[in-house]
Design an enzyme around this catalytic site. Sequence first.
Site: not given
Ligand code: IMP
Length: 186
Positions: A107, A109, A137, A165
Amino acid sequence: MDILLPNSVDYVLLDEDKIEHRVCEMAAQISADYEGIRNEDFLLVGVLKGSFIFMADLSRRLMVPHRVDFIALSSYADKAEATGAVRMIMDTRADVAGRHVLIVEDILDTGYTLDYLYRIFGARQPASLRTAVLLSKPERRKITVPVDYLGFEIPDVWVVGYGLDFADRFRTLPYIAALKPHVYQK
Ligand code: IMP
Ligand code: MG
């Protein structure tokens, strides 16, 4: 068909059929793009633990030879969300230099994790570097990162299942579900 949901689960966002259909489409696209590649030249790098089921399904659907490898990163527990600080705690076994690397992530985020991975792997002289991400997202993005293969755009809710998770729970649910907000909001 009605399914019995765990108490903390609000609703099913993507059921097994939807996920399977989309993963097949992604695999077909990737297979077309990498047609003719040799096994030793194509490396899928899954980001543990979240991508393990997506990785298994995607790799089994690919019609081109490839190898699989995994990395593990530190998580939000040490404030990666606020700071963008990401740390690798397990590296690939295979050498990345000269290989076509496809990062497989669960994902997207804020974008910090993928941005970090682009920088780390980009510096290792791969023949090419692309990403396959199951979920995104867009509302949550803090930095812009390109994604080559995306499964689904989803709203700003915490999702679990199909590898994803919350505090290491709900990972093995066969569908992707939104948690009830009171479970993840402090
Ligand atoms: P980013 O660095 O903020 O893009 O985060 C990515 C990581 O956050 C992903 O690899 C997930 O491990 C975790 N993550 C972000 N949103 C979710 C969610 O809704 N469910 C589960 N894990 C999430
Ligand atoms: Mg992850």
